[in-house]
Enzyme design. Sequence first.
Site: not given
Length: 344
Positions: A20, A204, A282
């Site tokens: 990710h 999230e 991320d």
Amino acid sequence: MTTSPDMAAFVAGLPKAELHVHLQGAASVPTILELSRRYPEAGLPLEEDELREFYRFRDFDHFLSVYMAVNELVRTPDDVQALVEGLGRDLAAVNVRYAEVTVTADSHLLAGMDPAGVAEALTAGRAATLARTGVELAYTYDINGAHGLPGAERTISWAERFPAEGSVGFGLGGPEAGAPRTAYAEAFTRARDIGLASVPHAGETTGPQSIRDSLDALGAVRIGHGIAAAQDADLMAELVERDVVLEVCPTSNVCTRAVDSLEAHPFTILREAGVRVTLNTDDPGMFDTDLNREYEIAHEVFGVDRSGLVDLARESVRASLAVQPVKDRILAEIDDYAAATQPE
């Protein structure tokens, strides 16, 4: 947070995979500074100190505004390839062997880039990265929820017509509020039809329902973030039963205020419930982190010992969409490293 020199060295040498990481968000401050000076009319800071201050996030909405501003700096396929190769160098520096890179192709299309040129840049950047660093990159294409269904149509149509080498996944990012996962079911069906696995963001900044919707409507095999699952024991049990993996990004969650602090992060709750979790960055360029730091956080804040860190590295490989020979090779490297660094 303080990591002992011995543990820092162990983490630095550990072979890893990352599942990710966003292409634009991974760009380092020096890379973005170069682009902002190339395109000063975009209005981003032109001095390093000002740019770093620009990245001090207040909340998730501010993060999204910064992210979209950076997207405006990527205007040509050459810019895209430069981002890929820069990310490859950064990943190699922290011993990442394989990474699945999220590409928001729609932002490039809206900037007027040639659709075929975008795919060619991704393919060329991937090949150059493998040749120069040994890091194998794969691509996930995500819909920006802020662009709604028109953006979904543009994204999946592009993926169908211009598949870059290494295409493996299809996602959904951007703001969760106002972008119900169920609305994107058709796009994800089309993605699965061309062999792209469903790996949407969910849970999230909203509650557990977006995770359930991603499982049921989008056929998710992994969930980006997914930390809201910790609020619902039944959902965690369902994730275990379905063998769905969460791509957890601790530093990101603090920077975007999805959680108040690392100490408040539900990583341990999820792991103790048996949910499969992986560690990821991320947007490391924006959040001033890298995968080594995320592993150090797991040790220092979440109490994961050396053996547990090795297990997390293995989990990222097993949960990846890499072909089996690539998985086997990296798993063997991890096993060899663990054996060679076993404390006496």
